[in-house]
Write a protein that holds these residues in place. Structure first.
Motif, PDB file in Angstrom:
ATOM      1  N   SER A 178      -5.325 -21.051  -0.601  1.00 14.65           N
ATOM      2  CA  SER A 178      -5.369 -21.931   0.577  1.00 14.65           C
ATOM      3  C   SER A 178      -4.081 -22.734   0.738  1.00 14.65           C
ATOM      4  CB  SER A 178      -6.557 -22.895   0.465  1.00 14.65           C
ATOM      5  OG  SER A 178      -6.406 -23.756  -0.658  1.00 14.65           O
ATOM      6  N   GLN A 179      -3.183 -22.641  -0.258  1.00 18.68           N
ATOM      7  CA  GLN A 179      -1.881 -23.317  -0.179  1.00 18.68           C
ATOM      8  C   GLN A 179      -0.848 -22.317   0.349  1.00 18.68           C
ATOM      9  OE1 GLN A 179      -1.487 -26.635  -0.926  1.00 18.68           O
ATOM     10  NE2 GLN A 179      -3.711 -26.591  -1.175  1.00 18.68           N
ATOM     11  N   SER A 180      -0.323 -22.595   1.531  1.00 23.51           N
ATOM     12  CA  SER A 180       0.563 -21.623   2.186  1.00 23.51           C
ATOM     13  C   SER A 180       1.764 -21.250   1.326  1.00 23.51           C
ATOM     14  CB  SER A 180       1.034 -22.168   3.537  1.00 23.51           C
ATOM     15  OG  SER A 180       1.729 -23.399   3.375  1.00 23.51           O
ATOM     16  N   ASP A 181       2.363 -22.225   0.632  1.00 22.75           N
ATOM     17  CA  ASP A 181       3.540 -21.929  -0.197  1.00 22.75           C
ATOM     18  C   ASP A 181       3.214 -20.907  -1.280  1.00 22.75           C
ATOM     19  OD1 ASP A 181       5.327 -23.474   1.108  1.00 22.75           O
ATOM     20  OD2 ASP A 181       5.187 -25.196  -0.211  1.00 22.75           O
ATOM     21  N   ALA A 183       0.322 -18.850  -1.329  1.00 23.09           N
ATOM     22  CA  ALA A 183      -0.228 -17.629  -0.731  1.00 23.09           C
ATOM     23  C   ALA A 183       0.887 -16.730  -0.192  1.00 23.09           C
ATOM     24  CB  ALA A 183      -1.202 -17.986   0.388  1.00 23.09           C
ATOM     25  N   ASN A 184       1.908 -17.332   0.410  1.00 22.43           N
ATOM     26  CA  ASN A 184       3.011 -16.543   0.980  1.00 22.43           C
ATOM     27  C   ASN A 184       3.917 -15.951  -0.093  1.00 22.43           C
ATOM     28  OD1 ASN A 184       2.132 -17.170   3.570  1.00 22.43           O
ATOM     29  ND2 ASN A 184       3.505 -18.913   3.784  1.00 22.43           N
TER      30      ASN A 184
END
Length: 297
Positions: A178-181, A183-184
């Motif tokens: 759920s943390q974009s940094d 997950a990406n």
């Protein structure tokens, strides 16, 4: 003494095309003290392909950004610094820079909390390209603010990295996903974790029994057998381990692993290893004493 303009002009001479034009624009913004425009340019520029590799971002920070960082919007500064620390090989230096930045942000905004600070440090350590010593961070008292909170998962994730536990990391995906940094950068994190897994495999084996098959590494690190050799080569080139690869028998023999700060579980394991070693030494001593008369005649 810093020479921001000299640094920018050297970059202009070294680059061509769009990059050279960006360096020139930054020089103009800097000379005219247009801090907002300069910040926007930096946020865009630090994402272009030439910066994620090497130490380009670190050089940019040390030679240019650090000269006027007090002029940058606090949130933008944190975003830029998070990108910078990913290129720092020294975990302690990365943490020091993050702490200094956090203190600056708090002074200027008078907001923030221990949990936010700890969360930022944890994310930076996971994403930092050269950071493999998670034990040092796990000993930092600031992480205690995350225990028994909704962000406890970050501590669990850091422990998974410290022990090279790939399964635990992916069991926590509902949290870090759920943390974009994070997950990406899933693939990047997985590759880093697999290197740490290899290090842990070497660490947990006795010095005289550090020969491992490709199949063993594949099973533990969750990497296809045909990619094991590349994983080992990456670890060797990064200076994380020392050893050799037997391509014929599909085995590796390790002679050294990079020292790390150990967590309590690793210390306990080391204690067991030392106790076993002491027992072996005692047994050999007794054996020598029992047969000494045969040698002495």
């Amino acid at each position: 003494m810093k020479d921001p303009i000299g640094f920018l002009r050297r970059q202009q001479e070294a680059d061509t095309g769009d990059a050279a034009e960006r360096w020139q624009r930054m020089e103009t913004f800097y000379n005219r003290r247009l801090w907002h425009q300069l910040t926007v340019e930096l946020l865009e520029f630090t994402l272009i392909p030439c910066f994620p590799s090497g130490d380009n971002l670190l050089q940019l920070y040390e030679n240019f950004i650090s000269d006027f960082e007090h002029r940058i919007n606090p949130l933008s500064l944190v975003e830029i610094i998070l990108r910078v620390v990913r290129q720092m090989n020294d975990a302690q230096m990365a943490l020091s820079l993050l702490e200094k930045t956090w203190e600056k942000v708090n002074r200027e905004r008078q907001v923030g909390s221990q949990q936010q600070r700890a969360f930022t440090l944890g994310l930076a350590a996971l994403l930092g390209d050269g950071i493999y010593n998670f034990g040092e961070l796990l000993m930092h008292p600031i992480l205690e603010s995350l225990r028994n909170t909704e962000n406890q998962w970050l501590i669990d994730t850091l422990y998974a990295f410290n022990s090279g536990n790939v399964e635990t990391f992916f069991s926590l995906k509902t949290n870090w996903g759920s943390q974009s940094d994070l997950a990406n950068n899933e693939q990047r994190l997985k590759e880093k974790l697999q290197l740490l897994c290899l290090m842990e495999m070497v660490f947990t084996r006795p010095a005289n029994h550090r020969q491992m098959t490709f199949q063993e590494i594949s099973h533990q690190a969750k990497v296809p057998v045909d990619e094991v050799e590349m994983l080992v080569m990456k670890a060797l080139s990064a200076g994380l381990v020392k050893g050799s690869i037997d391509e014929v028998d599909h085995k590796v023999h390790m002679t050294w692993v990079q020292p790390r700060v150990m967590d309590l579980q690793q210390v306990s394991f080391m204690k067991q290893r030392l106790e076993a070693w002491c027992a072996d030494v005692k047994n050999i001593s007794i054996l020598v004493e029992d047969h000494a008369h045969e040698v002495l005649g």
